[in-house]
Design a protein around this motif. Structure first.
Motif, PDB file in Angstrom:
ATOM      1  N   VAL A  93      46.606 -12.272   2.163  1.00 45.66           N
ATOM      2  CA  VAL A  93      45.883 -11.994   0.927  1.00 45.66           C
ATOM      3  C   VAL A  93      45.103 -10.702   1.131  1.00 45.66           C
ATOM      4  O   VAL A  93      44.285 -10.598   2.050  1.00 45.66           O
ATOM      5  CB  VAL A  93      44.944 -13.160   0.546  1.00 45.66           C
ATOM      6  CG1 VAL A  93      43.989 -12.750  -0.567  1.00 45.66           C
ATOM      7  CG2 VAL A  93      45.760 -14.366   0.123  1.00 45.66           C
ATOM      8  N   LEU A  96      41.186 -11.143  -3.271  1.00 50.09           N
ATOM      9  CA  LEU A  96      41.019 -12.458  -3.871  1.00 50.09           C
ATOM     10  C   LEU A  96      39.933 -12.371  -4.932  1.00 50.09           C
ATOM     11  O   LEU A  96      38.786 -12.047  -4.642  1.00 50.09           O
ATOM     12  CB  LEU A  96      40.638 -13.479  -2.789  1.00 50.09           C
ATOM     13  CG  LEU A  96      40.574 -14.941  -3.176  1.00 50.09           C
ATOM     14  CD1 LEU A  96      41.908 -15.416  -3.755  1.00 50.09           C
ATOM     15  CD2 LEU A  96      40.199 -15.778  -1.956  1.00 50.09           C
ATOM     16  N   GLU A 145      42.206 -18.251   1.125  1.00 52.33           N
ATOM     17  CA  GLU A 145      41.200 -17.752   2.077  1.00 52.33           C
ATOM     18  C   GLU A 145      41.713 -17.840   3.512  1.00 52.33           C
ATOM     19  O   GLU A 145      41.360 -17.012   4.346  1.00 52.33           O
ATOM     20  CB  GLU A 145      39.891 -18.518   1.920  1.00 52.33           C
ATOM     21  CG  GLU A 145      39.145 -18.157   0.654  1.00 52.33           C
ATOM     22  CD  GLU A 145      37.928 -19.024   0.379  1.00 52.33           C
ATOM     23  OE1 GLU A 145      37.799 -20.112   1.017  1.00 52.33           O
ATOM     24  OE2 GLU A 145      37.113 -18.626  -0.499  1.00 52.33           O
ATOM     25  N   GLN A 148      43.571 -14.631   4.161  1.00 55.48           N
ATOM     26  CA  GLN A 148      42.935 -13.400   3.682  1.00 55.48           C
ATOM     27  C   GLN A 148      42.594 -12.491   4.862  1.00 55.48           C
ATOM     28  O   GLN A 148      42.193 -12.961   5.923  1.00 55.48           O
ATOM     29  CB  GLN A 148      41.667 -13.735   2.901  1.00 55.48           C
ATOM     30  CG  GLN A 148      41.052 -12.556   2.204  1.00 55.48           C
ATOM     31  CD  GLN A 148      39.919 -12.961   1.268  1.00 55.48           C
ATOM     32  OE1 GLN A 148      39.373 -14.056   1.376  1.00 55.48           O
ATOM     33  NE2 GLN A 148      39.570 -12.089   0.363  1.00 55.48           N
TER      34      GLN A 148
END
Length: 149
Positions: A93, A96, A145, A148
């Motif tokens: 990621v 976000l 998350e 990420q």
């Protein structure tokens, strides 16, 4: 370098990504030039991202109230991939938000450490019924998350 042109991106390496899945090329993925057609790379991006989310229990593609719609994609190509290569699609990621996420995706041929292609893929999460943006549900946010940067 031509005026107004930026330098070519450097290919990322496997360790730049947090998760991934293996993808088997198919005979019909190749185009007349003897390598995988560029449009197939976008299918692989979609496969890698959605497979990760499904495996994490963060996305129910058939009955969930929240679905992700693709609003932007892009890809840099560094080296050819061709049938019968095995491909590792790696994801992370990069950004976000409240209702959106931008993924980085790297495609690696066989055991190579340097990406053959690298791209981005942005989902906006919406209510399945009315297609209006919604805040990311907690299980989805947690799965995102975890990968990420």
């Amino acid at each position: 370098m031509l005026p107004g042109k930026s330098a070519r991106a450097e290919p990322p390496v496997r360790s730049d990504y947090r998760a991934g899945c293996a993808i088997t090329t198919r005979w019909n993925d190749n185009d007349p030039y003897g390598h995988v057609n560029n449009a197939i790379y976008y299918l692989w991006f979609d496969t890698a991202v959605n497979r990760y989310l499904i495996e994490q229990g963060a996305l129910d593609i058939t009955g969930g109230d929240t679905i992700g719609l693709v609003v932007n994609t892009g890809c840099d190509y560094f080296a050819p991939i061709a049938f019968p290569d095995e491909v590792m699609a790696r994801i992370r990621v990069d950004r976000l938000g409240n209702s959106s996420v931008t993924y980085g995706v790297g495609l690696f041929r066989g055991d190579e450490d340097v990406a053959s292609a690298a791209g981005s893929f942005t989902h906006v999460y919406v209510d399945r019924a009315n297609r209006r943006p919604v805040s990311l549900p907690a299980p989805l946010r947690s799965a995102l998350e975890a990968i990420q940067l």
